[in-house]
Design a protein around this motif. Structure first.
Motif, PDB file in Angstrom:
ATOM      1  N   GLU A  89     -16.114 -40.466 -28.578  1.00 11.19           N
ATOM      2  CA  GLU A  89     -16.033 -38.993 -28.665  1.00 11.19           C
ATOM      3  C   GLU A  89     -15.060 -38.564 -29.757  1.00 11.19           C
ATOM      4  OE1 GLU A  89     -17.072 -38.224 -23.943  1.00 11.19           O
ATOM      5  OE2 GLU A  89     -15.012 -38.603 -24.595  1.00 11.19           O
ATOM      6  N   TRP A  90     -13.949 -39.293 -29.908  1.00 12.23           N
ATOM      7  CA  TRP A  90     -13.032 -38.988 -31.007  1.00 12.23           C
ATOM      8  C   TRP A  90     -13.728 -39.170 -32.352  1.00 12.23           C
ATOM      9  CZ3 TRP A  90      -9.291 -35.956 -30.351  1.00 12.23           C
ATOM     10  CH2 TRP A  90      -8.383 -36.043 -29.292  1.00 12.23           C
ATOM     11  N   LEU A  91     -14.498 -40.253 -32.482  1.00 13.78           N
ATOM     12  CA  LEU A  91     -15.214 -40.491 -33.737  1.00 13.78           C
ATOM     13  C   LEU A  91     -16.241 -39.391 -34.001  1.00 13.78           C
ATOM     14  CD1 LEU A  91     -15.804 -44.358 -33.612  1.00 13.78           C
ATOM     15  CD2 LEU A  91     -14.258 -43.106 -35.118  1.00 13.78           C
ATOM     16  N   TRP A  92     -16.930 -38.968 -32.946  1.00 18.71           N
ATOM     17  CA  TRP A  92     -17.920 -37.891 -33.090  1.00 18.71           C
ATOM     18  C   TRP A  92     -17.234 -36.619 -33.587  1.00 18.71           C
ATOM     19  CZ3 TRP A  92     -19.537 -33.078 -31.842  1.00 18.71           C
ATOM     20  CH2 TRP A  92     -20.900 -32.808 -31.887  1.00 18.71           C
ATOM     21  N   LEU A  93     -16.071 -36.304 -33.012  1.00 17.28           N
ATOM     22  CA  LEU A  93     -15.335 -35.113 -33.450  1.00 17.28           C
ATOM     23  C   LEU A  93     -14.820 -35.271 -34.879  1.00 17.28           C
ATOM     24  CD1 LEU A  93     -13.341 -34.307 -30.185  1.00 17.28           C
ATOM     25  CD2 LEU A  93     -15.113 -32.877 -31.231  1.00 17.28           C
TER      26      LEU A  93
ATOM     27  N   ALA B  50     -11.295 -29.909 -25.263  1.00 15.03           N
ATOM     28  CA  ALA B  50     -10.677 -28.701 -24.717  1.00 15.03           C
ATOM     29  C   ALA B  50     -10.037 -28.982 -23.355  1.00 15.03           C
ATOM     30  CB  ALA B  50     -11.716 -27.590 -24.598  1.00 15.03           C
ATOM     31  N   LEU B  51     -10.724 -29.708 -22.502  1.00 16.61           N
ATOM     32  CA  LEU B  51     -10.183 -30.025 -21.185  1.00 16.61           C
ATOM     33  C   LEU B  51      -8.939 -30.895 -21.297  1.00 16.61           C
ATOM     34  CD1 LEU B  51     -13.556 -30.738 -19.356  1.00 16.61           C
ATOM     35  CD2 LEU B  51     -12.025 -28.797 -18.934  1.00 16.61           C
ATOM     36  N   PHE B  52      -8.964 -31.851 -22.240  1.00 13.89           N
ATOM     37  CA  PHE B  52      -7.806 -32.737 -22.438  1.00 13.89           C
ATOM     38  C   PHE B  52      -6.590 -31.952 -22.913  1.00 13.89           C
ATOM     39  CE2 PHE B  52      -5.557 -35.499 -25.595  1.00 13.89           C
ATOM     40  CZ  PHE B  52      -4.913 -36.313 -24.673  1.00 13.89           C
TER      41      PHE B  52
ATOM     42  N   GLY C  98      -8.386 -32.612 -17.941  1.00 10.10           N
ATOM     43  CA  GLY C  98      -9.350 -33.696 -18.005  1.00 10.10           C
ATOM     44  C   GLY C  98      -8.771 -34.871 -18.763  1.00 10.10           C
ATOM     45  N   PRO C  99      -9.442 -36.034 -18.690  1.00  9.69           N
ATOM     46  CA  PRO C  99      -8.942 -37.225 -19.380  1.00  9.69           C
ATOM     47  C   PRO C  99      -9.100 -37.110 -20.891  1.00  9.69           C
ATOM     48  CG  PRO C  99     -11.106 -37.662 -18.457  1.00  9.69           C
ATOM     49  CD  PRO C  99     -10.697 -36.299 -17.960  1.00  9.69           C
ATOM     50  N   GLU C 100      -8.412 -37.984 -21.605  1.00  5.53           N
ATOM     51  CA  GLU C 100      -8.533 -38.018 -23.063  1.00  5.53           C
ATOM     52  C   GLU C 100      -9.950 -38.449 -23.442  1.00  5.53           C
ATOM     53  OE1 GLU C 100      -6.503 -40.190 -26.956  1.00  5.53           O
ATOM     54  OE2 GLU C 100      -5.709 -40.539 -24.942  1.00  5.53           O
ATOM     55  N   PRO C 101     -10.532 -37.835 -24.464  1.00  2.83           N
ATOM     56  CA  PRO C 101     -11.850 -38.291 -24.941  1.00  2.83           C
ATOM     57  C   PRO C 101     -11.804 -39.775 -25.288  1.00  2.83           C
ATOM     58  CG  PRO C 101     -11.282 -36.185 -25.957  1.00  2.83           C
ATOM     59  CD  PRO C 101     -10.057 -36.653 -25.227  1.00  2.83           C
ATOM     60  N   ASP C 102     -12.931 -40.468 -25.087  1.00  3.92           N
ATOM     61  CA  ASP C 102     -12.953 -41.884 -25.417  1.00  3.92           C
ATOM     62  C   ASP C 102     -13.102 -42.062 -26.929  1.00  3.92           C
ATOM     63  OD1 ASP C 102     -15.687 -41.641 -26.120  1.00  3.92           O
ATOM     64  OD2 ASP C 102     -16.317 -42.134 -24.083  1.00  3.92           O
TER      65      ASP C 102
ATOM     66  N   ALA D  36     -21.158 -32.653 -20.497  1.00  2.00           N
ATOM     67  CA  ALA D  36     -22.248 -33.622 -20.685  1.00  2.00           C
ATOM     68  C   ALA D  36     -23.365 -33.083 -21.572  1.00  2.00           C
ATOM     69  CB  ALA D  36     -22.817 -34.033 -19.326  1.00  2.00           C
ATOM     70  N   VAL D  37     -23.192 -31.902 -22.149  1.00  2.00           N
ATOM     71  CA  VAL D  37     -24.240 -31.289 -22.968  1.00  2.00           C
ATOM     72  C   VAL D  37     -24.195 -31.874 -24.381  1.00  2.00           C
ATOM     73  CG1 VAL D  37     -25.066 -29.135 -23.982  1.00  2.00           C
ATOM     74  CG2 VAL D  37     -24.241 -29.175 -21.620  1.00  2.00           C
ATOM     75  N   PRO D  38     -25.308 -32.408 -24.896  1.00  2.00           N
ATOM     76  CA  PRO D  38     -25.319 -32.946 -26.263  1.00  2.00           C
ATOM     77  C   PRO D  38     -24.867 -31.892 -27.274  1.00  2.00           C
ATOM     78  CG  PRO D  38     -27.327 -33.559 -25.096  1.00  2.00           C
ATOM     79  CD  PRO D  38     -26.612 -32.569 -24.224  1.00  2.00           C
ATOM     80  N   GLY D  39     -24.076 -32.315 -28.222  1.00  2.00           N
ATOM     81  CA  GLY D  39     -23.583 -31.410 -29.254  1.00  2.00           C
ATOM     82  C   GLY D  39     -22.269 -30.761 -28.893  1.00  2.00           C
ATOM     83  N   MET D  40     -22.170 -30.255 -27.658  1.00  2.75           N
ATOM     84  CA  MET D  40     -20.949 -29.560 -27.264  1.00  2.75           C
ATOM     85  C   MET D  40     -20.059 -30.408 -26.364  1.00  2.75           C
ATOM     86  SD  MET D  40     -19.407 -26.812 -28.037  1.00  2.75           S
ATOM     87  CE  MET D  40     -20.679 -25.745 -28.726  1.00  2.75           C
ATOM     88  N   GLY D  41     -20.579 -31.526 -25.853  1.00  2.94           N
ATOM     89  CA  GLY D  41     -19.822 -32.344 -24.929  1.00  2.94           C
ATOM     90  C   GLY D  41     -18.467 -32.803 -25.454  1.00  2.94           C
ATOM     91  N   PRO D  42     -18.395 -33.408 -26.668  1.00  6.25           N
ATOM     92  CA  PRO D  42     -17.086 -33.829 -27.169  1.00  6.25           C
ATOM     93  C   PRO D  42     -16.102 -32.683 -27.343  1.00  6.25           C
ATOM     94  CG  PRO D  42     -18.842 -34.954 -28.342  1.00  6.25           C
ATOM     95  CD  PRO D  42     -19.501 -33.905 -27.504  1.00  6.25           C
TER      96      PRO D  42
END
Length: 552
Positions: free
Chosen positions: A318-322, A304-306, A311-315, A293-299
């Motif tokens: 989050e994919w767009l941010w990456l 990494a968890l996915f 963990g679940p797939e990024p939404d 949940a930390v801004p900048g590093m959250g995605p």
């Protein structure tokens, strides 16, 4: 160095013979029509006298191409490396860096050093040319500390030994007189040596190279380590990151410090921080969860968890941010064309209002990523100056793929997207020759080797991380591919030309061929000669079309 010394070093870089010649060449190109190039991406023979006159050198009487004129070839290569010139589609035009020349002091020094390393690596043509940074550092240090009556060769050997012991550098001890003379001349042309002494520019270069090559100290903070690793190539980055991680008493705390520091940094440094923590794998899982949940590093944490199935797939957001993060890293590392390619690969055409750059940039701007607006602006400016038709995403490479040492010749001509990497090219060659893919393979680009990282071959690099066009440019328009190290099916690959990518056309596509493929598994117990199946162009193109569509 203080600000005055840095300014003096930057002035020496701008005024060095090779840089002034590179600028003169680029301005001549800018004032004339696009000049045609040879397959090795150098000027053709008719342009050599004029180009030589522009930079004030005398060409030999009968050169084949500009590559045969060292005094012309060096500034030419430097101009390409600095972005003063742009070689594309068999012609050369002014590059984007010429419009804003000269850059500020930090930028000219960084570009100068990168150019020195690139040119040194291409000119030495010897076993030591994989480590130009180490050899330049040894040479500059030896000249700086030269003692009266001590031959330079002896001083070079002494410095190589001291650097190897002090900071673990793998320096060569082989310094024949010709190599000493060539290195002296090259460093003098770059302004690092003058009057037999190391200049302030040379001293700055030695300091930067020592920082770049030295092992990181365990006492480095997480932020300092990230900044240090940013100056390392990928292989050394992983090695030095592990050295730092191994020296930390608590891996989880080390991961926490890295991700916390990286969260407030720019995209490139943030990505490096995430990559280093990724080396820890499951040991870092609790920290990745903390950072989700930390801004900048959250995605990054969600991704990494996915990938670790924790963990679940990024939404979609989050994919767009990456995607924007990755494109911003590509912009910093390799320029706007690579950034466009990253966006093209990351943003699915099915979810866009239209499959073009304008709509992709609109998506980028809407992501809210801190670098979104500057990334979109840099790409838009580049396209406005170079033209959308010059983007790699709008081009194809026409390659001739030949089996080496076969008579009569066996070859295939194939069109592939200019954005393809070596891993994709491996699959294309398999389809072109009917190989079944059961054996090891490797690409060789000059003295570097690329292969599938899952093979774990020693001293090989990741073929997924190297684009075909980049490899061909590094190899002078030619690279080799070997399949089945026992049988030794060696293929020579040559870039014939770039062509526009036709809308609606299927790529890859074989357009010409000669000869049938040899039998991959000959029956040595048979008394009868085995004949290959006749080459079937339609069947091959069906297989290639399946590759392009992602279908098996």
């Amino acid at each position: 160095m203080d600000d005055a010394a840095l300014s003096d070093a930057a002035e020496l870089a701008l005024d060095s013979p090779v840089v002034t010649r590179a600028v003169a060449l680029s301005r001549w190109i800018a004032e004339s029509d696009p000049r045609p190039l040879t397959p090795r991406q150098v000027l053709r023979k008719p342009d050599i006298p004029v180009a030589a006159a522009v930079i004030g050198v005398a060409p030999p009487e009968n050169p084949r191409t500009a590559a045969d004129v060292p005094a012309l070839n060096r500034p030419w290569n430097l101009a390409l490396d600095m972005g003063l010139l742009r070689a594309d589609g068999g012609t050369v035009t002014a590059g984007p860096a010429l419009a804003t020349w000269p850059p500020g002091d930090p930028d000219i020094l960084a570009a100068w050093l990168d150019g020195l390393l690139t040119v040194s690596g291409s000119e030495t043509g010897s076993p030591w040319d994989d480590t130009p940074a180490t050899d330049i550092l040894v040479f500059l240090t030896a000249v700086q500390e030269a003692a009266d009556g001590v031959p330079l060769r002896d001083q070079l050997i002494k410095q190589a030994a001291e650097l190897a012991e002090r900071v673990g550098l793998d320096a060569t001890f082989f310094w024949p007189e010709k190599r000493i003379a060539n290195t002296t001349e090259r460093l003098a042309s770059f302004g690092a040596i003058g009057g037999g002494e190391v200049t302030s520019l040379g001293r700055w270069a030695a300091e930067r190279l020592l920082d770049k090559l030295a092992e990181p100290e365990a006492e480095l903070t997480a932020a300092e380590l990230i900044a240090y690793l940013a100056d390392c190539d990928k292989d050394k980055r992983d090695e030095d990151a592990w050295a730092w991680l191994d020296a930390q008493p608590d891996p989880a705390e080390a991961a926490r410090q890295l991700l916390t520091a990286g969260a407030s940094m720019g995209p490139r440094l943030r990505w490096i921080a995430a990559d280093v923590v990724g080396l820890l794998q499951e040991e870092a899982l609790p920290v990745w969860r903390e950072m989700a949940a930390v801004p900048g590093m959250g995605p990054h944490a969600k991704f990494a968890l996915f990938t670790m199935e924790a963990g679940p797939e990024p939404d979609e957001g989050e994919w767009l941010w990456l995607a924007v993060e990755s494109a911003a890293v590509a912009l910093a590392d390799k320029g706007p064309d690579e950034a466009v390619t990253v966006l093209w690969e990351a943003l699915s055409a099915e979810k866009l209002a239209a499959d073009d750059l304008e709509h992709r940039l609109a998506v980028v701007r809407a992501t809210g990523h801190p670098s979104a607006l500057s990334l979109a602006a840099a790409i838009a400016d580049f396209v406005a100056s170079a033209g959308a038709e010059k983007l790699s995403v709008n081009q194809c490479l026409q390659l001739k793929v030949s089996l080496a040492r076969w008579k009569p010749p066996i070859w295939r001509t194939v069109l592939i997207p200019a954005t393809a990497n070596l891993a994709a090219l491996h699959l294309v060659i398999q389809a072109l020759y009917g190989w079944d893919g059961d054996h090891l393979h490797a690409f060789r680009v000059r003295r570097a080797t690329y292969s599938d990282p899952s093979f774990s071959l020693e001293q090989t690099r990741d073929e997924y991380a190297m684009r075909v066009l980049t490899a061909l440019n590094a190899g002078g328009g030619k690279i080799t591919y070997e399949y089945d190290f026992g049988a030794g099916w060696i293929h020579e690959l040559a870039l014939q030309e770039k062509v526009p990518r036709e809308p609606g056309a299927s790529y890859p596509s074989c357009v010409k061929y000669s000869g049938d493929s040899p039998v991959e598994y000959p029956d040595y117990d048979s008394d009868e000669e085995q004949q290959p199946e006749p080459f079937d162009l339609e069947a091959v193109n069906r297989r290639l079309a399946a590759l392009g569509s992602g279908q098996p």
